[in-house]
Design an enzyme around this catalytic site. Structure first.
Site, PDB file in Angstrom:
ATOM      1  N   GLU A  42     -21.133  -6.390 -16.878  1.00  0.00           N
ATOM      2  CA  GLU A  42     -21.084  -5.813 -18.217  1.00  0.00           C
ATOM      3  C   GLU A  42     -19.729  -5.168 -18.463  1.00  0.00           C
ATOM      4  O   GLU A  42     -19.120  -5.323 -19.520  1.00  0.00           O
ATOM      5  CB  GLU A  42     -22.167  -4.736 -18.334  1.00  0.00           C
ATOM      6  CG  GLU A  42     -23.258  -5.084 -19.305  1.00  0.00           C
ATOM      7  CD  GLU A  42     -24.347  -4.026 -19.256  1.00  0.00           C
ATOM      8  OE1 GLU A  42     -24.515  -3.306 -20.249  1.00  0.00           O
ATOM      9  OE2 GLU A  42     -24.998  -3.895 -18.180  1.00  0.00           O
ATOM     10  N   PHE A  43     -19.256  -4.441 -17.441  1.00  0.00           N
ATOM     11  CA  PHE A  43     -17.973  -3.765 -17.559  1.00  0.00           C
ATOM     12  C   PHE A  43     -16.858  -4.785 -17.779  1.00  0.00           C
ATOM     13  O   PHE A  43     -16.060  -4.665 -18.707  1.00  0.00           O
ATOM     14  CB  PHE A  43     -17.707  -2.938 -16.297  1.00  0.00           C
ATOM     15  CG  PHE A  43     -16.450  -2.120 -16.377  1.00  0.00           C
ATOM     16  CD1 PHE A  43     -16.491  -0.817 -16.859  1.00  0.00           C
ATOM     17  CD2 PHE A  43     -15.234  -2.650 -15.974  1.00  0.00           C
ATOM     18  CE1 PHE A  43     -15.329  -0.063 -16.949  1.00  0.00           C
ATOM     19  CE2 PHE A  43     -14.069  -1.899 -16.064  1.00  0.00           C
ATOM     20  CZ  PHE A  43     -14.116  -0.599 -16.549  1.00  0.00           C
ATOM     21  N   ASP A  44     -16.841  -5.817 -16.924  1.00  0.00           N
ATOM     22  CA  ASP A  44     -15.801  -6.841 -17.039  1.00  0.00           C
ATOM     23  C   ASP A  44     -15.855  -7.539 -18.387  1.00  0.00           C
ATOM     24  O   ASP A  44     -14.826  -7.869 -18.973  1.00  0.00           O
ATOM     25  CB  ASP A  44     -15.941  -7.888 -15.927  1.00  0.00           C
ATOM     26  CG  ASP A  44     -15.642  -7.280 -14.574  1.00  0.00           C
ATOM     27  OD1 ASP A  44     -15.048  -6.178 -14.535  1.00  0.00           O
ATOM     28  OD2 ASP A  44     -16.005  -7.903 -13.555  1.00  0.00           O
ATOM     29  N   SER A  89      10.190  22.032  -3.375  1.00  0.00           N
ATOM     30  CA  SER A  89       9.326  21.773  -2.222  1.00  0.00           C
ATOM     31  C   SER A  89       8.910  23.131  -1.664  1.00  0.00           C
ATOM     32  O   SER A  89       9.344  24.169  -2.159  1.00  0.00           O
ATOM     33  CB  SER A  89      10.049  20.941  -1.182  1.00  0.00           C
ATOM     34  OG  SER A  89      11.160  21.654  -0.726  1.00  0.00           O
ATOM     35  N   GLU A 120      -5.522  25.195  -0.034  1.00  0.00           N
ATOM     36  CA  GLU A 120      -5.949  23.835  -0.373  1.00  0.00           C
ATOM     37  C   GLU A 120      -5.309  22.830   0.569  1.00  0.00           C
ATOM     38  O   GLU A 120      -4.469  23.192   1.397  1.00  0.00           O
ATOM     39  CB  GLU A 120      -5.623  23.530  -1.838  1.00  0.00           C
ATOM     40  CG  GLU A 120      -4.151  23.521  -2.144  1.00  0.00           C
ATOM     41  CD  GLU A 120      -3.865  23.569  -3.641  1.00  0.00           C
ATOM     42  OE1 GLU A 120      -3.644  24.675  -4.175  1.00  0.00           O
ATOM     43  OE2 GLU A 120      -3.850  22.496  -4.263  1.00  0.00           O
ATOM     44  N   LYS A 122      -3.043  19.819   1.986  1.00  0.00           N
ATOM     45  CA  LYS A 122      -1.711  19.272   1.740  1.00  0.00           C
ATOM     46  C   LYS A 122      -1.838  17.757   1.866  1.00  0.00           C
ATOM     47  O   LYS A 122      -1.944  17.216   2.969  1.00  0.00           O
ATOM     48  CB  LYS A 122      -0.708  19.832   2.750  1.00  0.00           C
ATOM     49  CG  LYS A 122       0.710  19.369   2.518  1.00  0.00           C
ATOM     50  CD  LYS A 122       1.666  20.213   3.329  1.00  0.00           C
ATOM     51  CE  LYS A 122       3.077  19.701   3.424  1.00  0.00           C
ATOM     52  NZ  LYS A 122       3.487  18.574   2.655  1.00  0.00           N
ATOM     53  N   ASP A 124      -1.200  13.912   2.040  1.00  0.00           N
ATOM     54  CA  ASP A 124      -0.099  13.170   2.649  1.00  0.00           C
ATOM     55  C   ASP A 124       0.167  11.904   1.848  1.00  0.00           C
ATOM     56  O   ASP A 124      -0.367  10.839   2.135  1.00  0.00           O
ATOM     57  CB  ASP A 124      -0.480  12.823   4.094  1.00  0.00           C
ATOM     58  CG  ASP A 124       0.717  12.327   4.871  1.00  0.00           C
ATOM     59  OD1 ASP A 124       1.841  12.421   4.356  1.00  0.00           O
ATOM     60  OD2 ASP A 124       0.514  11.844   5.994  1.00  0.00           O
ATOM     61  N   GLU A 179      -0.350  14.419  -5.861  1.00  0.00           N
ATOM     62  CA  GLU A 179       0.086  13.486  -4.838  1.00  0.00           C
ATOM     63  C   GLU A 179      -0.693  12.183  -4.995  1.00  0.00           C
ATOM     64  O   GLU A 179      -1.912  12.207  -5.162  1.00  0.00           O
ATOM     65  CB  GLU A 179      -0.224  14.141  -3.481  1.00  0.00           C
ATOM     66  CG  GLU A 179       0.629  13.681  -2.365  1.00  0.00           C
ATOM     67  CD  GLU A 179       1.933  14.468  -2.192  1.00  0.00           C
ATOM     68  OE1 GLU A 179       2.287  15.308  -3.051  1.00  0.00           O
ATOM     69  OE2 GLU A 179       2.602  14.219  -1.188  1.00  0.00           O
ATOM     70  N   TYR A 231      -2.663  18.867  -8.034  1.00  0.00           N
ATOM     71  CA  TYR A 231      -2.617  20.176  -7.372  1.00  0.00           C
ATOM     72  C   TYR A 231      -1.786  21.237  -8.083  1.00  0.00           C
ATOM     73  O   TYR A 231      -1.654  22.347  -7.596  1.00  0.00           O
ATOM     74  CB  TYR A 231      -2.156  20.044  -5.923  1.00  0.00           C
ATOM     75  CG  TYR A 231      -0.771  19.442  -5.721  1.00  0.00           C
ATOM     76  CD1 TYR A 231       0.359  20.036  -6.256  1.00  0.00           C
ATOM     77  CD2 TYR A 231      -0.627  18.272  -4.979  1.00  0.00           C
ATOM     78  CE1 TYR A 231       1.609  19.484  -6.073  1.00  0.00           C
ATOM     79  CE2 TYR A 231       0.630  17.713  -4.791  1.00  0.00           C
ATOM     80  CZ  TYR A 231       1.746  18.327  -5.344  1.00  0.00           C
ATOM     81  OH  TYR A 231       2.979  17.787  -5.165  1.00  0.00           O
ATOM     82  N   LYS A 296      -1.207  29.417  -1.470  1.00  0.00           N
ATOM     83  CA  LYS A 296      -0.486  29.911  -2.659  1.00  0.00           C
ATOM     84  C   LYS A 296      -1.047  31.263  -3.062  1.00  0.00           C
ATOM     85  O   LYS A 296      -2.243  31.523  -2.870  1.00  0.00           O
ATOM     86  CB  LYS A 296      -0.686  28.941  -3.841  1.00  0.00           C
ATOM     87  CG  LYS A 296      -0.106  27.567  -3.628  1.00  0.00           C
ATOM     88  CD  LYS A 296      -0.509  26.586  -4.730  1.00  0.00           C
ATOM     89  CE  LYS A 296      -0.073  25.177  -4.342  1.00  0.00           C
ATOM     90  NZ  LYS A 296      -0.791  24.125  -5.045  1.00  0.00           N
ATOM     91  N   LYS A 320       1.782  22.998   8.510  1.00  0.00           N
ATOM     92  CA  LYS A 320       1.661  21.574   8.868  1.00  0.00           C
ATOM     93  C   LYS A 320       0.907  21.421  10.180  1.00  0.00           C
ATOM     94  O   LYS A 320       1.184  22.143  11.152  1.00  0.00           O
ATOM     95  CB  LYS A 320       3.052  20.953   9.014  1.00  0.00           C
ATOM     96  CG  LYS A 320       3.861  21.022   7.720  1.00  0.00           C
ATOM     97  CD  LYS A 320       4.179  19.682   7.135  1.00  0.00           C
ATOM     98  CE  LYS A 320       5.270  18.972   7.854  1.00  0.00           C
ATOM     99  NZ  LYS A 320       5.581  17.682   7.218  1.00  0.00           N
ATOM    100  N   CYS A 414       7.769 -14.955  33.759  1.00  0.00           N
ATOM    101  CA  CYS A 414       6.927 -15.021  32.565  1.00  0.00           C
ATOM    102  C   CYS A 414       5.459 -15.074  32.977  1.00  0.00           C
ATOM    103  O   CYS A 414       5.078 -15.911  33.801  1.00  0.00           O
ATOM    104  CB  CYS A 414       7.283 -16.251  31.745  1.00  0.00           C
ATOM    105  SG  CYS A 414       6.209 -16.466  30.316  1.00  0.00           S
ATOM    106  N   CYS A 417       4.117 -18.788  31.876  1.00  0.00           N
ATOM    107  CA  CYS A 417       4.598 -20.068  32.399  1.00  0.00           C
ATOM    108  C   CYS A 417       5.322 -19.927  33.733  1.00  0.00           C
ATOM    109  O   CYS A 417       5.685 -20.924  34.355  1.00  0.00           O
ATOM    110  CB  CYS A 417       5.507 -20.750  31.387  1.00  0.00           C
ATOM    111  SG  CYS A 417       7.113 -19.956  31.225  1.00  0.00           S
ATOM    112  N   CYS A 432      11.587 -14.971  27.812  1.00  0.00           N
ATOM    113  CA  CYS A 432      11.311 -16.144  28.628  1.00  0.00           C
ATOM    114  C   CYS A 432      12.119 -17.304  28.055  1.00  0.00           C
ATOM    115  O   CYS A 432      11.962 -17.650  26.884  1.00  0.00           O
ATOM    116  CB  CYS A 432       9.814 -16.457  28.574  1.00  0.00           C
ATOM    117  SG  CYS A 432       9.437 -18.112  29.177  1.00  0.00           S
ATOM    118  N   CYS A 438       6.489 -23.147  27.486  1.00  0.00           N
ATOM    119  CA  CYS A 438       5.716 -21.906  27.594  1.00  0.00           C
ATOM    120  C   CYS A 438       4.701 -21.877  26.450  1.00  0.00           C
ATOM    121  O   CYS A 438       5.076 -21.840  25.272  1.00  0.00           O
ATOM    122  CB  CYS A 438       6.685 -20.722  27.539  1.00  0.00           C
ATOM    123  SG  CYS A 438       5.890 -19.130  27.661  1.00  0.00           S
TER     124      CYS A 438
END
Ligand code: IVH
Length: 676
Positions: A42-44, A89, A120, A122, A124, A179, A231, A296, A320, A414, A417, A432, A438
């Site tokens: 339906e959505f599509d 930062s 809160e 952080k 990544d 982020e 954030y 904060k 961190k 090797c 071989c 090798c 080989c």
């Protein structure tokens, strides 16, 4: 007439409006509240109806229509824009003591004023800023260097958790920051798919998020399933916002932003430490990566009072997490042989739980690495997993070293071989040399040859290649083109290949004869010649004969082809067997020269070097432009250089060399005159 046409479009306009609203509502419920109110079909269906109407009536299309989520617009280049508010930062630390100091200092500076902290996650990922005016998203910009970033609006619009139109009440003009992260599950699926298609996998979700935001094709970005974690909010003077950070995030949530619920108001250092502890332990339960905790001051009126240091605010700090590290016994070392004969030692470890997965193996890179780490038999190795998904050996756990432990003896033959391994002067690893006898090298080369980015004979998987090899039908890549239908039928332990399979296989091999020269060159699997290198070489030399006749010096002059690659190319073609293979491929009908559709031949026979930055082109664009006008691009100036195209901030070295060799220096404007 005008009257009629406006009457005509009214029902369409109404329907488009209705569809936009409904699709927005369904998206919101799905991504913000995890609720599916209709079936996918339906959505599509609604999405397609809206797309069709927008195609018919482009003048009526809403620029923030939910169809933008699907992408489709192509980013030519990412315009650099200045941030209205610099993106600062945070000061960060790995030490709890420094968090205690931050807390004590803040308390002292605020001198008895009542206040609290917010803690809160952080996230990544990649920091971006979103500008909203009158409730509509107008611009999305990456952090960049904090002062200027890249305009990635088109790609940002494809991220479902970035609202295009805000709900309820909102400030008229403000910026939302957050982020963009790549959730683990979708990251894994995407990387597996990349590997299956012969693309380099991303090292970690952060790189993947960053790469996705820079995709040229926004439809591709739409498939990446990125998540935006909001954030921070800021507004110009005079636009009122709630007076606590906590309140602002709540407000943002009501406007339709995804604000993660893992945020807590803390009144003292003990509560802060408890929050840190909880997440240091619990971080791997989250569906996305975090690399620490942000603390904060909650009361925003106090932010001005605390002020800024040179580059970060005094009212916030980031703790961190240390990369997780474990020590586990090294049980044995396996040696893998790659298609070019390179040996990779792999540590087999006693299975150990690390960062959300069980680690059983880790690469030991090469003989140099083992020597430098001083790894001995029976050692316990230190394994780390920071932002990386792939575990890394970072050292030996010396506390557990046994007395009299003997250094690991690297293999001299090797493992596949038995040939004596070679380690060339100045090389970090062994290889090798028995390339034709080989097994993993032979199969590896065949696999590479048929892979999607090379000849694209995708009906030939590793098992089929094994089958053809063990039946004695295929020893090298040229043999593929001599295969006959009757040789194939009935092949396999239970005669897996039958009429249809054989026909499909032969058809795929036949179709590969249309693959362009640059991919044929890549398919040969010459050491260090990757997709990009092959393209550069193909375009520079134009055909196989010219390439085979090139000297090492000439090869090294080609843009993006270094001395190491140049040497490898020369060595490869010096081998008589390789030349035989090339001749057989030529006879079979593979493309041995390129036909490039060019804009003009105005630069035919000329070699240009570019330096600096340009007004009309990125560096990649000007190089492509030169090739499009029949010119060659070289990375270094020599007697053969026709022009040096000088942009802004041209390197002084290049200028000097050009002057010394009498190479004419032209400006971007002169270049434009020549080619347009
Ligand atoms: S607040 C002025 N909160 O970490 C304060 N930053 O140096 C603005 N980050 O590049 C940042 N999660 O992109 C804040 N919950 C969070 C965060 C966060 C991740 C990133 C941010 C910045 C870096 C801090």
């Amino acid at each position: 007439m005008d009257l009629f046409s406006s009457i005509d479009t009214e029902p369409a306009r109404q329907r488009m409006d209705e569809l936009c609203k409904e699709l927005d509502r369904l998206n919101y419920e799905y991504y913000m509240n995890d609720r599916s109110l209709v079936s996918d079909e339906e959505f599509d269906g609604m999405m397609r109806e809206l797309q069709e109407l927008e195609r018919q009536y482009p003048e009526l299309a809403n620029p923030l229509s939910p169809t933008k989520r699907v992408g489709g617009e192509v980013n030519k280049s990412f315009r650099q824009v200045e941030h209205r508010f610099p993106m600062l930062s945070l000061g960060n630390t790995y030490s709890i003591e420094e968090i205690e100091e931050f807390e004590a200092r803040t308390r002292k500076l605020l001198d008895g004023v009542p206040f609290s902290y917010t803690c809160e996650l952080k996230y990544d990922g990649v920091a971006i800023g979103l500008t909203y005016r009158h409730g509509r998203l107008v611009q999305a910009v990456t952090r960049g260097n904090g002062r200027v970033g890249d305009d990635i609006t088109t790609n940002a619009k494809t991220i479902p958790t970035i609202p295009l139109q805000l709900r309820g009440e909102y400030p008229d003009d403000f910026e939302a920051r957050g982020e963009v992260v790549y959730p683990f599950e979708s990251f894994k699926t995407m990387n597996a798919q990349r590997e299956a298609e012969g693309d380099e996998p991303f090292a970690n979700p952060r790189n993947a998020a960053s790469g996705s935001l820079k995709l040229q094709d926004s439809a591709e970005c739409a498939k990446r399933k990125l998540l935006f974690c909001m954030y921070f909010m800021m507004a110009p003077d005079g636009v009122p916002l709630p007076d606590t950070h906590f309140g602002r995030l709540d407000y943002a949530r009501q406007m339709g932003f995804k604000v993660q619920p893992y945020i807590q108001e803390c009144k003292d250092i003990d509560e802060i430490k408890e929050f840190i502890d909880t997440w240091d332990q619990g971080r791997w339960e989250l569906p996305f990566g975090i690399d620490g905790i942000v603390i904060k001051v909650n009361q925003t009126a106090l932010w001005d009072r605390l002020g800024l240091t040179a580059k970060s605010p005094r009212w916030a700090i980031a703790y961190k997490f240390k990369a997780e590290r474990v020590s586990t016994p090294l049980e044995s070392i396996s040696y893998q042989v790659g298609r070019t004969g390179v040996i990779t030692p792999v540590a087999n470890l006693q299975p150990v739980w690390l960062g959300g997965t069980t680690v059983r193996r880790a690469t030991l890179v090469n003989a140099d690495f083992i020597e430098k780490m001083g790894i001995c038999k029976g050692d316990h190795l230190l394994i780390e997993k920071g932002g990386e998904i792939i575990p890394k050996v970072v050292g030996v756990d010396m506390d557990k070293r046994q007395a009299g432990a003997m250094p690991v003896q690297y293999i001299t033959r090797c493992p596949e071989c038995g040939a004596a391994l070679v380690r060339e002067e100045g090389e970090a690893g062994h290889y090798c040399p028995n390339s034709d006898g080989c097994h993993p090298q032979i199969i590896g080369r065949l696999e590479h040859f048929v892979s999607r980015k090379a000849m694209g004979i995708d009906t030939l998987g590793p098992e089929r290649l094994e089958l053809l090899y063990s039946a004695g039908l295929v020893r090298n890549v040229a043999d593929l083109y001599d295969l006959k239908r009757e040789q194939l039928i009935g092949l396999g332990s239970d005669a897996t290949i039958q009429d249809k399979g054989a026909d499909n296989l032969l058809a795929a091999i036949e179709a590969s004869k249309e693959v362009p020269f640059e991919r044929v060159l890549f398919a040969l699997g010459i050491r260090y010649v990757g997709e990009v290198g092959a393209k550069k070489l193909a375009r520079y030399f134009g055909n196989m004969d010219a390439l085979m006749a090139a000297t090492e010096e000439e090869l090294a002059g080609v843009e993006d082809v270094g001395e190491v690659t140049a040497k490898a190319v020369c060595q490869w073609f010096a081998d008589a067997e390789h030349r035989t293979v090339v001749e057989r491929l030529r006879t079979a009908g593979l493309k041995m020269s390129g036909e490039w559709k060019m804009e003009s031949q105005k630069l035919a026979g000329m070699t240009l070097v570019v330096s600096g930055t340009f007004e009309h082109f990125s560096r990649e664009e000007i190089k492509a432009d030169i090739e499009n006008h029949g010119g060659k691009v070289s990375g270094s100036i020599s007697g053969k250089t026709t022009y040096l195209v000088a942009g802004e901030k041209m390197g002084p070295e290049k200028q000097k060399k050009a002057e010394k060799l009498g190479v004419k220096i032209i400006t971007e404007a002169e270049y434009m005159d020549m080619t347009r």
